[in-house]
Design an enzyme around this catalytic site. Structure first.
Site, PDB file in Angstrom:
ATOM      1  N   SER A   1       0.835  -1.208   0.000  1.00 23.74           N
ATOM      2  CA  SER A   1       0.000   0.000   0.000  1.00 23.74           C
ATOM      3  C   SER A   1       0.860   1.245   0.000  1.00 23.74           C
ATOM      4  O   SER A   1       2.006   1.235   0.482  1.00 23.74           O
ATOM      5  CB  SER A   1      -0.905   0.009   1.235  1.00 23.74           C
ATOM      6  OG  SER A   1      -1.546   1.261   1.404  1.00 23.74           O
TER       7      SER A   1
ATOM      8  N   TYR B   1      -2.495  -1.250  10.267  1.00 21.37           N
ATOM      9  CA  TYR B   1      -2.590  -1.567   8.837  1.00 21.37           C
ATOM     10  C   TYR B   1      -1.304  -1.177   8.114  1.00 21.37           C
ATOM     11  O   TYR B   1      -0.732  -1.981   7.364  1.00 21.37           O
ATOM     12  CB  TYR B   1      -3.785  -0.827   8.252  1.00 21.37           C
ATOM     13  CG  TYR B   1      -3.946  -0.939   6.744  1.00 21.37           C
ATOM     14  CD1 TYR B   1      -4.589  -2.034   6.182  1.00 21.37           C
ATOM     15  CD2 TYR B   1      -3.481   0.068   5.903  1.00 21.37           C
ATOM     16  CE1 TYR B   1      -4.754  -2.128   4.807  1.00 21.37           C
ATOM     17  CE2 TYR B   1      -3.645  -0.014   4.533  1.00 21.37           C
ATOM     18  CZ  TYR B   1      -4.281  -1.117   3.985  1.00 21.37           C
ATOM     19  OH  TYR B   1      -4.444  -1.199   2.617  1.00 21.37           O
TER      20      TYR B   1
END
Length: 283
Positions: A174, A187
């Site tokens: 990400s 995350y």
């Protein structure tokens, strides 16, 4: 460590694409050219979002597709139909990849159906926004790591005996790994681990002719965002902070996975592609 149950009832995860409005754009943009003809792909989290777009694009390029989903059966059924509409076979497998025994079962079912695995896409993930690090519970921390990074270890371990020379592994990291995200501490930490895992696994497997790369999407409109705890106010402006001023769509990310899956990227391993709306990050 014991597997922790997914927090579906707590915050809506993993989220339904069938109920999402506006609908994400998953449709491949171009006719297929046979770049994955005769291949078999195993994709996680392909009932919706980026995983669905990747699955359908791979099918258009000639691959049969096995995919894993957690609980959204309506979405998974729709993805199966999309794959079959492209003239390829689909196998949907329901379960929690945070369980190593389930990962072994996924591979066993895929091999029983298709006899091989040529492309492994580790895409499944979850997120839980928190304003303060003290708000992250032990249960949430363990669950996020189980889903986002432990599952990649488990599934890659299970698939490894079936991956031959020429196989490709593609992991989904990400932009948060590179740019950070103040409300996504756990995350973002898992995405950092995924990038390190990608580079190290590449070094481990490149001598056997197996390439390992990753894709680091920016803000992409998928069920992960509205079901992951973002406020309505934040969703109203989702993606506007990118240089392009908008969120991306799943079918704008899927071609990066295709490139890394096929022979077009035959001289690439240990690398990360960045479909992120123009955000400049370190490689």
């Amino acid at each position: 460590m014991n597997t922790i149950a997914p927090q579906i009832h707590e915050d809506g995860l993993p989220g339904s694409e069938a109920e999402l409005s506006p609908k994400p754009e998953w449709q491949p943009r171009y006719p297929g050219s046979g770049r994955l003809e005769g291949k078999v792909a195993l994709i996680t989290g392909a009932d919706s979002g980026i995983g669905r777009a990747v699955a359908v694009l791979f099918a258009r390029e000639g691959a049969d597709v096995a995919f894993v989903y957690l609980s959204e059966t309506e979405d998974a059924d729709a993805t199966c139909k999309m794959i079959e509409d492209e003239g390829r076979d689909a196998l949907a497998i329901k379960g929690d990849l945070g369980d190593p025994e389930f990962a072994q079962m996924v591979v066993a079912k895929t091999i029983a159906r298709f006899q091989t695995i040529d492309v492994l896409v580790n895409n499944a993930g979850e997120q839980h926004p928190d304003q303060d690090i003290e708000d992250i519970t032990d249960k949430q921390l363990q669950r996020t790591f189980q889903t986002n990074i432990f599952s990649m270890f488990y599934l890659t371990q299970a698939a490894r005996p079936h991956l031959k020379e020429g196989a490709a592994i593609i992991n989904c990291t990400s932009v948060t790994m590179y740019a950070g995200a103040s409300e996504l501490l756990d995350y973002s930490a898992t995405k950092g681990a995924i990038t390190a895992f990608t580079r190290s696994l590449s070094e481990n497997l490149v001598g056997d002719g197996i390439r390992v790369n990753a894709v680091a999407p920016g803000p992409i409109w998928t069920p992960l965002n509205p079901s992951g705890g973002a406020s309505p106010e934040k969703l109203a402006h989702f993606g506007e902070g990118t240089p392009m001023g908008r969120p991306g769509q799943p079918n704008e990310v899927a071609p990066s996975f295709l490139f890394l899956a096929c022979e077009d990227s035959s001289f690439m391993s240990g690398q990360v592609l960045h479909p992120n709306g123009g955000i400049i990050v370190g490689s």
